[in-house]
Design a protein around this motif. Structure first.
Motif, PDB file in Angstrom:
ATOM      1  N   ILE A  19      29.913  13.967  46.644  1.00 31.32           N
ATOM      2  CA  ILE A  19      30.975  14.316  46.702  1.00 31.32           C
ATOM      3  C   ILE A  19      31.869  14.919  48.446  1.00 31.32           C
ATOM      4  N   ALA A  20      32.966  15.049  48.730  1.00 29.66           N
ATOM      5  CA  ALA A  20      33.079  15.414  50.201  1.00 29.66           C
ATOM      6  C   ALA A  20      34.891  16.133  50.039  1.00 29.66           C
ATOM      7  N   ASP A  21      34.749  17.475  50.370  1.00 30.64           N
ATOM      8  CA  ASP A  21      35.506  17.908  50.433  1.00 30.64           C
ATOM      9  C   ASP A  21      36.189  18.605  51.991  1.00 30.64           C
ATOM     10  N   ARG A  22      37.065  18.977  51.441  1.00 32.51           N
ATOM     11  CA  ARG A  22      36.755  20.691  52.691  1.00 32.51           C
ATOM     12  C   ARG A  22      36.405  21.585  53.500  1.00 32.51           C
ATOM     13  N   ASN A  23      35.975  21.903  51.389  1.00 33.27           N
ATOM     14  CA  ASN A  23      34.800  22.375  51.892  1.00 33.27           C
ATOM     15  C   ASN A  23      33.324  21.853  52.651  1.00 33.27           C
ATOM     16  N   GLY A  24      33.551  20.248  53.108  1.00 33.58           N
ATOM     17  CA  GLY A  24      32.437  19.628  53.678  1.00 33.58           C
ATOM     18  C   GLY A  24      31.834  18.844  52.218  1.00 33.58           C
ATOM     19  N   TYR A  25      30.719  18.403  52.850  1.00 36.80           N
ATOM     20  CA  TYR A  25      30.539  16.666  51.946  1.00 36.80           C
ATOM     21  C   TYR A  25      28.693  17.357  51.070  1.00 36.80           C
ATOM     22  N   ARG A  26      28.497  16.890  50.301  1.00 33.80           N
ATOM     23  CA  ARG A  26      26.947  17.625  49.162  1.00 33.80           C
ATOM     24  C   ARG A  26      27.446  16.813  48.050  1.00 33.80           C
ATOM     25  N   TYR A  27      26.084  17.012  47.434  1.00 34.65           N
ATOM     26  CA  TYR A  27      25.247  16.593  45.954  1.00 34.65           C
ATOM     27  C   TYR A  27      25.852  17.845  45.412  1.00 34.65           C
ATOM     28  N   SER A  28      26.975  17.228  44.116  1.00 29.41           N
ATOM     29  CA  SER A  28      27.472  18.215  43.037  1.00 29.41           C
ATOM     30  C   SER A  28      26.956  17.356  41.614  1.00 29.41           C
ATOM     31  N   PRO A  29      26.650  18.426  40.661  1.00 22.70           N
ATOM     32  CA  PRO A  29      25.917  18.198  39.603  1.00 22.70           C
ATOM     33  C   PRO A  29      27.335  17.407  38.047  1.00 22.70           C
ATOM     34  N   VAL A  30      28.569  17.297  38.996  1.00 28.07           N
ATOM     35  CA  VAL A  30      29.753  16.777  38.371  1.00 28.07           C
ATOM     36  C   VAL A  30      30.901  16.526  38.941  1.00 28.07           C
ATOM     37  N   HIS A  31      31.259  14.955  38.370  1.00 28.57           N
ATOM     38  CA  HIS A  31      32.707  14.602  38.702  1.00 28.57           C
ATOM     39  C   HIS A  31      33.825  15.590  39.853  1.00 28.57           C
ATOM     40  N   PRO A  32      34.356  14.942  40.355  1.00 23.89           N
ATOM     41  CA  PRO A  32      35.391  15.568  41.264  1.00 23.89           C
ATOM     42  C   PRO A  32      36.936  16.594  39.479  1.00 23.89           C
ATOM     43  N   SER A  33      36.524  15.653  38.740  1.00 25.55           N
ATOM     44  CA  SER A  33      36.985  16.410  37.828  1.00 25.55           C
ATOM     45  C   SER A  33      36.911  16.771  36.519  1.00 25.55           C
ATOM     46  N   GLY A  34      35.146  16.794  36.658  1.00 22.78           N
ATOM     47  CA  GLY A  34      34.573  18.373  36.394  1.00 22.78           C
ATOM     48  C   GLY A  34      33.366  17.714  35.083  1.00 22.78           C
ATOM     49  N   THR A  35      33.705  16.712  34.888  1.00 20.38           N
ATOM     50  CA  THR A  35      32.624  16.332  34.065  1.00 20.38           C
ATOM     51  C   THR A  35      30.983  16.531  34.509  1.00 20.38           C
ATOM     52  N   PRO A  36      30.314  15.906  33.446  1.00 13.55           N
ATOM     53  CA  PRO A  36      28.978  15.228  34.202  1.00 13.55           C
ATOM     54  C   PRO A  36      29.197  14.012  34.159  1.00 13.55           C
ATOM     55  N   TRP A  37      28.046  13.508  35.641  1.00  9.08           N
ATOM     56  CA  TRP A  37      27.751  11.555  35.976  1.00  9.08           C
ATOM     57  C   TRP A  37      27.585  11.271  34.649  1.00  9.08           C
ATOM     58  N   PRO A  38      27.939   9.592  34.406  1.00  9.03           N
ATOM     59  CA  PRO A  38      26.999   9.431  33.268  1.00  9.03           C
ATOM     60  C   PRO A  38      25.770   9.223  33.853  1.00  9.03           C
ATOM     61  N   GLU A  39      24.640   8.607  32.667  1.00 10.85           N
ATOM     62  CA  GLU A  39      23.371   8.303  33.130  1.00 10.85           C
ATOM     63  C   GLU A  39      23.382   7.238  34.121  1.00 10.85           C
ATOM     64  N   ILE A  40      22.217   6.839  35.358  1.00  5.83           N
ATOM     65  CA  ILE A  40      21.473   5.504  35.907  1.00  5.83           C
ATOM     66  C   ILE A  40      20.986   4.460  34.843  1.00  5.83           C
ATOM     67  N   PRO A  41      22.594   3.442  34.797  1.00  2.00           N
ATOM     68  CA  PRO A  41      21.705   2.596  33.823  1.00  2.00           C
ATOM     69  C   PRO A  41      20.540   1.892  34.133  1.00  2.00           C
ATOM     70  N   ALA A  42      19.944   1.240  33.464  1.00  2.00           N
ATOM     71  CA  ALA A  42      18.424   0.702  33.069  1.00  2.00           C
ATOM     72  C   ALA A  42      18.655  -0.251  33.850  1.00  2.00           C
ATOM     73  N   SER A  43      19.414  -1.114  34.084  1.00  2.00           N
ATOM     74  CA  SER A  43      19.459  -2.104  34.799  1.00  2.00           C
ATOM     75  C   SER A  43      19.122  -2.173  36.269  1.00  2.00           C
ATOM     76  N   ILE A  44      19.578  -0.740  37.097  1.00  2.00           N
ATOM     77  CA  ILE A  44      19.458  -0.678  37.925  1.00  2.00           C
ATOM     78  C   ILE A  44      18.293   0.459  38.039  1.00  2.00           C
ATOM     79  N   GLN A  45      17.519   1.194  37.396  1.00  2.00           N
ATOM     80  CA  GLN A  45      16.697   2.099  37.213  1.00  2.00           C
ATOM     81  C   GLN A  45      15.977   1.352  37.727  1.00  2.00           C
ATOM     82  N   LYS A  46      15.514   0.532  36.501  1.00  2.00           N
ATOM     83  CA  LYS A  46      14.151  -0.842  37.378  1.00  2.00           C
ATOM     84  C   LYS A  46      13.988  -1.344  37.663  1.00  2.00           C
ATOM     85  N   ILE A  47      15.623  -1.403  39.304  1.00  2.00           N
ATOM     86  CA  ILE A  47      15.173  -2.408  40.116  1.00  2.00           C
ATOM     87  C   ILE A  47      14.579  -1.446  41.071  1.00  2.00           C
TER      88      ILE A  47
END
Length: 211
Positions: free
Chosen positions: A72-100
């Protein structure tokens, strides 16, 4: 729906470009469509957003993520976050992508972040390094879907010569070893070059180990 399995032995060999490994047309059209369907499910739960940099500039690329961490990126800088800007956790990585990742990089640690960038016709991404991760020995893998994007590769220091190539739908790129900290970006989208998405645009999926 039948689960996708990737056999790396039956896929095109990569071409090395400044240490980047470019797997052209690695994904079939059917595989691309399946991944796109999985991405739509992610976006339904974690909507695309337009990051605002600390300078106040709004990025032209819209993004979301899946996995343990999202970028994520905002006026506090850019960084990794465990949650979406809405505050909800990110969905899991789909198997169709993970397996690549598992097929191409079987010795690497499992990816912890799946960054999803959507480029409209006029969007671009300036030259930058991927250096917010803790372990630079782990590679970065990106997947291209949709319209062609002109990918620019520099060196590990800002400035100097660059080299460009067009990334097309179904291409996979691996950035590791000496290329892991090279500057890179997308400076042009060729609208209408892929039929994958009804309204056009390009999606770039980037898998990374964060910790």
């Amino acid at each position: 729906m039948t689960e996708i399995e990737y056999n790396a032995n039956n896929r095109p060999d990569p071409q090395e470009i400044r240490g980047f490994l470019h797997y052209a047309s690695w994904l079939t059209p059917d595989e691309q469509a399946r991944i796109l369907a999985d991405l739509r499910e992610i976006v339904a739960r974690a909507p695309l957003f337009s990051p605002v940099l600390s300078s106040g500039k709004v990025m032209s690329v819209r993004m979301t993520s899946a996995g343990r961490f999202g970028w994520i990126a905002d006026r506090n800088g850019y960084r990794y976050s465990p949650v979406h800007p809405s505050g909800t956790p990110w969905p899991e990585i789909p198997a169709s992508i993970q397996k690549i990742w598992e097929a191409i990089l079987p010795e690497a640690r499992p990816p912890e972040s799946c960054l999803i960038n959507f480029y409209s016709e006029n969007a671009k991404m300036g030259l930058h390094q991927d250096r917010d991760e803790a372990d630079f020995s782990q590679p970065v893998l990106s997947i291209s879907l949709g319209d062609d994007g002109r990918f620019r590769i520099g060196s590990s220091t800002r400035g100097g010569s660059t080299q460009s190539l067009w990334l097309r739908s179904g291409d996979v790129m691996v950035m590791g070893d000496e290329a892991r900290l090279c500057y890179h970006g997308i400076d042009k989208i060729a609208a209408g070059t892929s039929p994958l998405m009804r309204n056009g645009g390009r999606v770039n999926i980037t898998l990374r180990v964060v910790t």
